[in-house]
Design an enzyme around this catalytic site. Structure first.
Site, PDB file in Angstrom:
ATOM      1  N   PRO A  10      38.186  34.411  38.013  1.00 19.28           N
ATOM      2  CA  PRO A  10      37.392  35.496  38.574  1.00 19.28           C
ATOM      3  C   PRO A  10      38.091  36.854  38.596  1.00 19.28           C
ATOM      4  CG  PRO A  10      38.197  34.045  40.301  1.00 19.28           C
ATOM      5  CD  PRO A  10      38.482  33.363  38.997  1.00 19.28           C
ATOM      6  N   ASN A  11      37.302  37.871  38.314  1.00 17.63           N
ATOM      7  CA  ASN A  11      37.692  39.288  38.360  1.00 17.63           C
ATOM      8  C   ASN A  11      38.574  39.717  37.188  1.00 17.63           C
ATOM      9  OD1 ASN A  11      36.345  39.892  40.893  1.00 17.63           O
ATOM     10  ND2 ASN A  11      37.899  38.591  41.827  1.00 17.63           N
ATOM     11  N   ARG A  18      40.850  47.221  36.975  1.00 16.36           N
ATOM     12  CA  ARG A  18      41.118  46.630  38.282  1.00 16.36           C
ATOM     13  C   ARG A  18      42.590  46.796  38.664  1.00 16.36           C
ATOM     14  NH1 ARG A  18      41.963  40.223  39.220  1.00 16.36           N
ATOM     15  NH2 ARG A  18      42.000  40.297  41.483  1.00 16.36           N
ATOM     16  N   TYR A  23      47.976  44.876  37.898  1.00 18.22           N
ATOM     17  CA  TYR A  23      47.613  43.983  36.787  1.00 18.22           C
ATOM     18  C   TYR A  23      47.784  44.600  35.400  1.00 18.22           C
ATOM     19  CZ  TYR A  23      45.665  41.237  40.607  1.00 18.22           C
ATOM     20  OH  TYR A  23      45.520  40.509  41.763  1.00 18.22           O
ATOM     21  N   ASN A  74      44.677  31.190  33.892  1.00 17.11           N
ATOM     22  CA  ASN A  74      44.862  32.095  35.023  1.00 17.11           C
ATOM     23  C   ASN A  74      43.657  31.909  35.942  1.00 17.11           C
ATOM     24  OD1 ASN A  74      45.127  34.078  36.906  1.00 17.11           O
ATOM     25  ND2 ASN A  74      45.604  35.711  35.471  1.00 17.11           N
ATOM     26  N   ALA A  77      41.994  34.163  42.044  1.00 16.68           N
ATOM     27  CA  ALA A  77      42.060  33.823  43.473  1.00 16.68           C
ATOM     28  C   ALA A  77      41.754  32.349  43.742  1.00 16.68           C
ATOM     29  CB  ALA A  77      41.088  34.707  44.259  1.00 16.68           C
ATOM     30  N   HIS A  80      44.412  29.752  44.972  1.00 10.82           N
ATOM     31  CA  HIS A  80      44.841  29.599  46.361  1.00 10.82           C
ATOM     32  C   HIS A  80      43.830  28.832  47.211  1.00 10.82           C
ATOM     33  CE1 HIS A  80      47.363  32.669  44.676  1.00 10.82           C
ATOM     34  NE2 HIS A  80      46.374  33.533  44.615  1.00 10.82           N
ATOM     35  N   ASP A  87      41.167  19.139  41.168  1.00  9.89           N
ATOM     36  CA  ASP A  87      40.690  17.811  40.768  1.00  9.89           C
ATOM     37  C   ASP A  87      40.292  17.801  39.290  1.00  9.89           C
ATOM     38  OD1 ASP A  87      41.158  16.926  43.312  1.00  9.89           O
ATOM     39  OD2 ASP A  87      39.060  16.821  43.915  1.00  9.89           O
ATOM     40  N   GLU A  98      49.660  27.046  34.422  1.00  5.42           N
ATOM     41  CA  GLU A  98      49.110  28.072  35.317  1.00  5.42           C
ATOM     42  C   GLU A  98      49.844  29.380  35.066  1.00  5.42           C
ATOM     43  OE1 GLU A  98      49.102  26.986  39.559  1.00  5.42           O
ATOM     44  OE2 GLU A  98      49.395  29.113  40.025  1.00  5.42           O
ATOM     45  N   HIS A 100      49.971  33.801  35.884  1.00 10.37           N
ATOM     46  CA  HIS A 100      49.516  34.956  36.658  1.00 10.37           C
ATOM     47  C   HIS A 100      50.163  36.220  36.123  1.00 10.37           C
ATOM     48  CE1 HIS A 100      47.712  32.348  39.648  1.00 10.37           C
ATOM     49  NE2 HIS A 100      48.788  31.596  39.515  1.00 10.37           N
ATOM     50  N   LEU A 101      49.392  37.267  36.049  1.00  6.68           N
ATOM     51  CA  LEU A 101      49.923  38.563  35.616  1.00  6.68           C
ATOM     52  C   LEU A 101      50.953  39.078  36.619  1.00  6.68           C
ATOM     53  CD1 LEU A 101      46.353  39.694  34.874  1.00  6.68           C
ATOM     54  CD2 LEU A 101      48.103  39.876  33.109  1.00  6.68           C
ATOM     55  N   SER A 102      50.593  39.028  37.897  1.00  8.39           N
ATOM     56  CA  SER A 102      51.473  39.554  38.944  1.00  8.39           C
ATOM     57  C   SER A 102      52.411  38.457  39.440  1.00  8.39           C
ATOM     58  CB  SER A 102      50.630  40.086  40.113  1.00  8.39           C
ATOM     59  OG  SER A 102      49.897  39.031  40.718  1.00  8.39           O
ATOM     60  N   ARG A 107      53.860  39.069  46.772  1.00  5.98           N
ATOM     61  CA  ARG A 107      52.645  39.663  47.346  1.00  5.98           C
ATOM     62  C   ARG A 107      52.298  38.987  48.686  1.00  5.98           C
ATOM     63  NH1 ARG A 107      48.188  39.923  42.900  1.00  5.98           N
ATOM     64  NH2 ARG A 107      47.337  41.435  44.393  1.00  5.98           N
ATOM     65  N   ARG A 111      48.901  34.312  48.851  1.00  5.10           N
ATOM     66  CA  ARG A 111      49.030  34.079  47.403  1.00  5.10           C
ATOM     67  C   ARG A 111      50.225  33.167  47.065  1.00  5.10           C
ATOM     68  NH1 ARG A 111      45.375  37.929  45.275  1.00  5.10           N
ATOM     69  NH2 ARG A 111      45.287  39.742  46.619  1.00  5.10           N
TER      70      ARG A 111
HETATM   71  C1  DQA Z   1      46.254  36.698  39.716  1.00  3.42           C
HETATM   72  C2  DQA Z   1      46.880  36.562  41.112  1.00  3.42           C
HETATM   73  C3  DQA Z   1      45.842  36.101  42.133  1.00  3.42           C
HETATM   74  O1  DQA Z   1      46.430  36.008  43.427  1.00  3.42           O
HETATM   75  C4  DQA Z   1      44.699  37.095  42.200  1.00  3.42           C
HETATM   76  O2  DQA Z   1      43.711  36.633  43.087  1.00  3.42           O
HETATM   77  C5  DQA Z   1      44.119  37.393  40.867  1.00  3.42           C
HETATM   78  C6  DQA Z   1      45.029  37.589  39.737  1.00  3.42           C
HETATM   79  C7  DQA Z   1      47.256  37.291  38.706  1.00  3.42           C
HETATM   80  O3  DQA Z   1      47.004  37.142  37.497  1.00  3.42           O
HETATM   81  O4  DQA Z   1      48.232  37.918  39.085  1.00  3.42           O
HETATM   82  O5  DQA Z   1      42.914  37.535  40.710  1.00  3.42           O
HETATM   83  O6  DQA Z   1      45.888  35.396  39.264  1.00  3.42           O
END
Ligand code: DQA
Length: 145
Positions: A10-11, A18, A23, A74, A77, A80, A87, A98, A100-102, A107, A111
């Site tokens: 998502p997002n 964003r 990011y 990725n 959110a 978490h 599952d 898994e 993550h960009l950040s 943070r 997270r």
């Molecule tokens: C994220 C980190 C997550 O905590 C956050 O909700 C995101 C992006 C990252 O790529 O850093 O949407 O997955």
């Protein structure tokens, strides 16, 4: 040729717009293009998919079981919060990395917890778009062991 699913949660469709200070400025299309090029270099076929919906991400993981050798994911959110995605990863029995960009550990405390990491092959966080590239390299290296 092995096929890899690059799955974005998502997002992440809003990347580039964003919170660029968190990011980065690359769009999702930019990242997917770079991963497609890296896939060619590593001799794997890369297919990318993004959804904001938990159900669509679960469906994509189930489908990946039938055609992909592994997944770079990725989960945004949902990392978490989502028992359902955890599952699904446990169910499909193909390796999932898994990413993550950040750096999620630098943070907010919420997270720091990943419900998904225990059922993933590994986790890479904090290197911007290169987290995906490192994840793809790590996944492919496992096939060559
Ligand atoms: C994220 C980190 C997550 O905590 C956050 O909700 C995101 C992006 C990252 O790529 O850093 O949407 O997955």
């Amino acid at each position: 040729m092995s096929k890899i699913l690059i799955l974005h949660g998502p997002n992440l469709n809003l990347l580039g717009l964003r919170e660029p200070e968190v990011y980065g400025v690359l769009t999702l299309d930019d990242i997917n293009a770079r991963l497609t090029a890296l896939g060619a270099e590593l001799q794997v076929e890369v297919r990318a998919f993004q959804s904001n919906g938990e159900g669509a991400l679960i469906d994509a993981l189930h489908e990946a079981r039938t055609w992909a050798s592994g997944v770079v994911f990725n989960p945004g959110a949902y990392t978490h919060t989502s028992v359902a995605l955890r599952d699904a990863i446990a169910a499909i029995e193909i390796p999932v990395v898994e990413v993550h960009l950040s750096n999620v550990y630098a943070r907010e405390a919420f997270r720091h917890q990943s419900l998904l990491a225990p059922v993933c092959l590994g986790k890479i966080s904090g290197f911007g778009w290169e987290s995906y590239a490192l994840g793809l390299r790590a996944l492919v290296s496992q096939f060559k062991r």
